[in-house]
Scaffold this active site. Structure first.
Site: not given
Ligand code: NDP
Length: 282
Positions: A51, A95, A118
């Protein structure tokens, strides 16, 4: 016997990144993504590095917060609060998975919905159900939809079967497909007659996390198959679909690796760019 067309996620992701890079190069200020990683899970560390690299390539600033495995939930919530209030941060990503002493929902629900790139905050889940253009769509399902549109522009009336009902893949892709006018069946580990149900699918989304579980008995001829699975085996990364069975039966299929995975990252960049635009009224 025909050979299926490969839906090349790597190529599509690359063209999306190139176009984002150009748009971002024209901005006075750059979008910023904050990534929080807790502990030393090697797979999570690899994802976070990918990322960071993708942000760098497209001109997005990335700030990584690497936190100790034993951090308390309250400390993590304090960091999220700071990032929520920081005008220089446009997107926040935590994460997953988090260590078991931390309640994942408490953390995901603490991220302000406007920075929830997200798309896991319940407000964004609700906006997706309401077909709101303001919803942040979770990255993997958003990428899957773009791959499906490579195969077919209009998905109206197709029978779609989703194997897996997770909050991050199965359920949101099912909702997106309903919004595309598909007739959607969501299956899971308690589903009876899974083979028969899958065999009726014009679109089959395999997101169960079981190496090469979907074999030829599950596949309808000329169907479109999206293989979401990422399974680490001694022979390398494998999907949830037995590719060698599927390739001669279906019309289109995503490879593993090089299918859904690169699209997930491209969609994270796209969501961060969109978050920046809406926060800065650009
Ligand atoms: P989860 O483990 O959260 O969910 C798996 C789902 O599959 C559950 O709903 C489970 O059912 C169902 N399932 C498990 N076994 C069976 C079975 N035998 N028959 C039918 N359904 C079954 O996984 P995720 O959704 O997070 O991920 C799925 C896969 O996708 C994994 O391989 C993961 O690594 C990969 N992935 C890939 C991404 C990418 O970018 N390419 C991003 C995210 C995930 P139940 O609910 O009943 O337990």
């Amino acid at each position: 016997m025909t050979t299926a067309t490969i839906l090349n996620g790597k190529q599509l992701a690359s063209s999306i990144k190139t176009s984002l890079k150009e748009k971002i190069s024209n901005l006075k200020q750059k979008p910023t993504l904050a990534v929080i990683i807790v502990g030393n899970n090697p797979a999570s560390e690899t994802y976070v590095r990918s990322k960071e690299k993708a942000c760098l390539e497209t001109g997005i600033n990335s700030k990584t917060y690497k936190l100790d495995e034993n951090i308390q939930e309250t400390e993590l919530l304090e960091l999220i609060d700071l990032l929520n209030k920081d005008n220089d941060v446009n997107g926040i990503l935590v994460q997953l998975p988090l260590p078991s002493h931390i309640n994942t929902d408490h953390i995901l629900h603490a991220i302000t919905p406007i920075k929830d790139v997200d798309g896991f905050h319940p407000l964004n889940t609700g906006l997706l159900l309401k077909k709101s253009p303001k919803a942040f769509i979770p990255c993997t399902p958003k990428g899957i939809l773009k791959l499906l549109h490579l195969a077919k522009k209009d998905l109206t009336g197709l029978n779609a079967v989703v194997v897996g009902r997770s909050q991050i893949v199965g359920l949101p892709i099912a909702n997106l497909l309903i919004n595309e006018n598909c007739t959607v069946t969501v299956t899971h580990s308690k589903t009876k007659n899974l083979k028969e149900i899958c065999k009726s699918a014009d679109i089959l989304i395999a997101a169960l996390g079981k190496t090469e579980f979907i074999t030829k008995d599950y596949i309808k001829e000329n169907s479109i198959i999206i293989d979401v699975g990422i399974n680490r085996t001694t022979e390398g990364l494998k999907g949830d679909v037995k590719f060698s069975d599927a390739i001669d039966l279906c019309s289109h299929i995503t490879p593993v690796p090089g299918g859904v995975g690169p699209m997930t990252i491209a969609m994270l960049l796209e969501n961060t760019y969109e978050a920046f635009l809406s926060q800065t009224n650009s």
